[in-house]
Scaffold this active site. Structure first.
Site, PDB file in Angstrom:
ATOM      1  N   ASN A   9      -1.767   6.942  -4.651  1.00 29.87           N
ATOM      2  CA  ASN A   9      -0.576   7.722  -5.004  1.00 29.87           C
ATOM      3  C   ASN A   9      -0.897   8.426  -6.324  1.00 29.87           C
ATOM      4  O   ASN A   9      -0.869   7.802  -7.379  1.00 29.87           O
ATOM      5  CB  ASN A   9       0.625   6.784  -5.156  1.00 29.87           C
ATOM      6  CG  ASN A   9       1.831   7.482  -5.757  1.00 29.87           C
ATOM      7  OD1 ASN A   9       1.906   8.708  -5.759  1.00 29.87           O
ATOM      8  ND2 ASN A   9       2.783   6.700  -6.249  1.00 29.87           N
ATOM      9  N   LYS A  11       0.704  10.666  -7.834  1.00 29.70           N
ATOM     10  CA  LYS A  11       1.908  11.016  -8.618  1.00 29.70           C
ATOM     11  C   LYS A  11       1.850  12.488  -9.059  1.00 29.70           C
ATOM     12  O   LYS A  11       1.236  13.297  -8.377  1.00 29.70           O
ATOM     13  CB  LYS A  11       2.060  10.060  -9.798  1.00 29.70           C
ATOM     14  CG  LYS A  11       1.938   8.599  -9.375  1.00 29.70           C
ATOM     15  CD  LYS A  11       2.489   7.654 -10.375  1.00 29.70           C
ATOM     16  CE  LYS A  11       2.175   6.243  -9.925  1.00 29.70           C
ATOM     17  NZ  LYS A  11       2.845   5.218 -10.681  1.00 29.70           N
ATOM     18  N   HIS A  94       9.636   5.163  -3.426  1.00 25.50           N
ATOM     19  CA  HIS A  94       8.883   4.661  -4.582  1.00 25.50           C
ATOM     20  C   HIS A  94       9.869   4.311  -5.695  1.00 25.50           C
ATOM     21  O   HIS A  94      10.867   5.003  -5.902  1.00 25.50           O
ATOM     22  CB  HIS A  94       7.874   5.713  -5.051  1.00 25.50           C
ATOM     23  CG  HIS A  94       6.880   5.171  -6.020  1.00 25.50           C
ATOM     24  ND1 HIS A  94       7.181   4.985  -7.362  1.00 25.50           N
ATOM     25  CD2 HIS A  94       5.610   4.727  -5.850  1.00 25.50           C
ATOM     26  CE1 HIS A  94       6.111   4.462  -7.961  1.00 25.50           C
ATOM     27  NE2 HIS A  94       5.150   4.297  -7.071  1.00 25.50           N
ATOM     28  N   GLU A  96       9.786   4.751  -8.758  1.00 27.70           N
ATOM     29  CA  GLU A  96      10.022   5.824  -9.747  1.00 27.70           C
ATOM     30  C   GLU A  96      11.093   6.774  -9.236  1.00 27.70           C
ATOM     31  O   GLU A  96      11.914   7.275 -10.006  1.00 27.70           O
ATOM     32  CB  GLU A  96       8.706   6.570 -10.045  1.00 27.70           C
ATOM     33  CG  GLU A  96       7.782   5.721 -10.909  1.00 27.70           C
ATOM     34  CD  GLU A  96       6.303   6.068 -10.797  1.00 27.70           C
ATOM     35  OE1 GLU A  96       5.951   7.095 -10.201  1.00 27.70           O
ATOM     36  OE2 GLU A  96       5.487   5.272 -11.314  1.00 27.70           O
ATOM     37  N   GLU A 166       5.889  -3.474  -3.900  1.00 28.54           N
ATOM     38  CA  GLU A 166       5.545  -3.037  -5.256  1.00 28.54           C
ATOM     39  C   GLU A 166       6.582  -3.558  -6.247  1.00 28.54           C
ATOM     40  O   GLU A 166       7.621  -2.913  -6.455  1.00 28.54           O
ATOM     41  CB  GLU A 166       5.524  -1.506  -5.327  1.00 28.54           C
ATOM     42  CG  GLU A 166       4.503  -0.846  -4.437  1.00 28.54           C
ATOM     43  CD  GLU A 166       4.013   0.477  -5.028  1.00 28.54           C
ATOM     44  OE1 GLU A 166       2.801   0.654  -5.098  1.00 28.54           O
ATOM     45  OE2 GLU A 166       4.840   1.306  -5.433  1.00 28.54           O
ATOM     46  N   GLY A 172       2.164   0.436 -13.035  1.00 29.60           N
ATOM     47  CA  GLY A 172       1.709   1.160 -14.220  1.00 29.60           C
ATOM     48  C   GLY A 172       1.795   0.353 -15.506  1.00 29.60           C
ATOM     49  O   GLY A 172       1.700   0.900 -16.600  1.00 29.60           O
ATOM     50  N   SER A 212      -0.650  -2.024 -10.469  1.00 29.20           N
ATOM     51  CA  SER A 212      -1.761  -2.238 -11.408  1.00 29.20           C
ATOM     52  C   SER A 212      -3.021  -2.827 -10.772  1.00 29.20           C
ATOM     53  O   SER A 212      -3.735  -3.603 -11.409  1.00 29.20           O
ATOM     54  CB  SER A 212      -1.292  -3.115 -12.580  1.00 29.20           C
ATOM     55  OG  SER A 212      -0.228  -2.478 -13.267  1.00 29.20           O
ATOM     56  N   GLY A 233      -1.895   3.444  -7.761  1.00 31.99           N
ATOM     57  CA  GLY A 233      -1.450   4.574  -8.569  1.00 31.99           C
ATOM     58  C   GLY A 233      -2.548   5.080  -9.480  1.00 31.99           C
ATOM     59  O   GLY A 233      -3.450   5.812  -9.061  1.00 31.99           O
ATOM     60  N   GLY A 234      -2.500   4.666 -10.745  1.00 33.31           N
ATOM     61  CA  GLY A 234      -3.401   5.160 -11.786  1.00 33.31           C
ATOM     62  C   GLY A 234      -4.869   5.266 -11.384  1.00 33.31           C
ATOM     63  O   GLY A 234      -5.502   6.313 -11.584  1.00 33.31           O
TER      64      GLY A 234
END
Ligand code: PEP
Length: 256
Positions: A9, A11, A94, A96, A166, A172, A212, A233-234
């Protein structure tokens, strides 16, 4: 048995040109890996994926979709448009989006129904906040999200649903859920789905963990019972680290 699945993802990161460069490095690193790999990019980068992944089995998709069919919804992108540019995956719900855009389970349910109309696989994100967990509400929160987001779906439609567990506090933050917490969440999710539908469907719904995950910790998750993969993600912004994570998960070996 369903294939393992790892989805990135990205983002709101990377321009079209940066996505092209990312894919140029990423594709050769994972194209032969023995698991399904997907990447969910900003809308503006979907056509780059379409072109770059034409000869590849890597899946691509969006991070959101409109809950509406079409019409006067300025700024929205519908499921038909996503299918038209070759998307196979769409992330819905998600945390967020739930938090920053006040997205409700009923809207996520509409989004999933739109995706189904166009044969898109929804990656449904669910997860508890730190406060829910501390209050002992994790199972209640997960079950409510499942019930309301999947409301009205037929059992055969669940084949187009992937569930990403999640925990909000792990996204994150560098803090991951423990293997035990993930195992418990998976069992809550499986029990709830078999309660609503039947036991036989449960092995057709892949369950991912997100929060993470990185090459340094992915080994901790490999042994988790019934875990089918990850939403990342990251780390998915770095072709080398993301491919390393995938290889460590699938064959226990790092850099190729
Ligand atoms: C996510 O945003 O879905 C996610 C899992 O992020 P990260 O891996 O950066 O925690």
């Amino acid at each position: 048995m369903l294939n393992k699945l790892v989805v990135g993802n990205q983002k709101m990161n990377l321009t079209a040109n940066q996505t092209r460069k990312f894919l140029n490095s990423f594709v050769p690193l994972v194209d032969l890996v023995n698991c399904d790999v997907g990447i969910c990019v900003p809308y503006t980068n979907i056509n780059v994926c379409k072109k770059a992944l034409k000869e590849s089995k890597i899946l691509y998709g969006a991070q959101n979709v409109s809950e509406f069919e079409k019409g006067a919804y300025t700024g929205e992108v519908n499921a038909q448009m996503l299918a038209d540019v070759g998307c196979q995956l769409v992330i819905v719900g998600h945390s967020e989006r739930r938090k920053m855009f006040s997205e409700q389970n009923s809207q996520i349910n509409n989004k999933i129904k739109q995706n189904l109309k166009y044969n898109l696989t929804s990656i449904l994100c669910i997860g508890e906040s730190k406060r829910d967990r501390t209050a002992g509400q994790t199972d209640k929160v997960l079950c409510k999200q499942i019930d309301e987001c999947l409301s009205g779906l037929y059992e055969n439609e669940l084949e187009k649903i992937v569930i990403a567990y999640e925990p909000v506090w792990a996204i994150g933050t560098g803090q991951t859920a423990t293997a035990k917490q993930i195992e418990e969440a998976i069992s809550i999710i499986k029990n709830e789905i078999s309660r609503i539908y039947s036991k036989s469907i449960i092995d057709k719904v892949r369950i991912l963990y997100g929060g993470s995950v990185k090459p340094e910790n992915v080994r901790e998750f490999v042994k988790i019972k019934n875990l089918d993969g990850f939403l990342v993600g990251g780390v998915s912004l770095d072709a080398s680290a993301f491919s390393e994570l995938i290889h460590l998960f699938v064959d226990g070996k790092g850099k190729k």
